[in-house]
Scaffold this motif. Structure first.
Motif, short mmCIF file in Angstrom:
data_model
loop_
_atom_site.label_atom_id
_atom_site.label_comp_id
_atom_site.label_asym_id
_atom_site.label_seq_id
_atom_site.Cartn_x
_atom_site.Cartn_y
_atom_site.Cartn_z
N LEU A 88 1.02 -1.22 0.09
CA LEU A 88 -0.05 -0.07 0.21
C LEU A 88 0.81 1.14 0.07
O LEU A 88 0.55 2.06 -0.83
N ARG A 89 1.94 1.20 0.62
CA ARG A 89 2.92 2.54 0.76
C ARG A 89 3.43 2.64 -0.72
O ARG A 89 3.73 3.82 -1.15
N ARG A 90 3.93 1.67 -1.14
CA ARG A 90 4.43 1.53 -2.25
C ARG A 90 3.64 2.07 -3.56
O ARG A 90 3.88 2.96 -4.18
N LYS A 91 2.17 1.82 -3.44
CA LYS A 91 1.23 2.03 -4.42
C LYS A 91 0.84 3.87 -4.21
O LYS A 91 0.85 4.62 -5.04
N SER A 92 1.02 4.09 -2.75
CA SER A 92 0.68 5.56 -2.60
C SER A 92 1.82 6.32 -2.73
O SER A 92 1.49 7.49 -3.35
N ASP A 93 2.98 5.90 -2.76
CA ASP A 93 4.05 6.87 -3.31
C ASP A 93 4.36 6.97 -4.78
O ASP A 93 4.40 7.84 -5.34
N GLU A 94 3.89 5.80 -5.61
CA GLU A 94 3.66 6.00 -7.09
C GLU A 94 2.58 6.74 -7.31
O GLU A 94 2.77 7.66 -8.34
N LYS A 95 1.34 6.95 -6.63
CA LYS A 95 0.53 7.92 -7.14
C LYS A 95 0.93 9.48 -6.64
O LYS A 95 0.77 10.33 -7.43
N LYS A 96 1.66 9.58 -5.74
CA LYS A 96 2.37 10.80 -5.43
C LYS A 96 3.08 11.38 -6.44
O LYS A 96 3.08 12.45 -6.70
N ASP A 97 3.82 10.32 -7.04
CA ASP A 97 5.01 10.84 -8.07
C ASP A 97 4.30 11.29 -9.49
O ASP A 97 4.68 11.86 -10.29
N ASP A 98 2.95 10.67 -9.45
CA ASP A 98 2.36 10.99 -10.64
C ASP A 98 1.73 12.16 -10.79
O ASP A 98 1.55 13.03 -11.71
#
Length: 61
Positions: free
Chosen positions: A49-59
């Protein structure tokens, strides 16, 4: 088609056929582990979940 085979105390193997491919999964357990299976799964899910959250922030950057 699933076959569950319990070997010695060191592991469990299972076979599953998907389409024309048969997969064999062998699971080994550490008798000295201090983390429960529930703890381990929770840790893995939180990390994902943290990894996916970080990916969305990068977007949004």
């Amino acid at each position: 088609m699933e076959e569950l085979k319990i070997g010695d105390k060191k592991g469990i193997s299972t076979k599953r056929k998907i389409g024309k491919t048969t997969y064999e999964v062998v699971v080994h357990f550490n008798e000295n582990a201090t983390e429960t299976m529930q703890d381990k799964l929770t840790r893995i899910m939180l990390r994902e979940l943290r990894r996916k959250s970080d990916e969305k922030k990068d977007d949004f950057d």
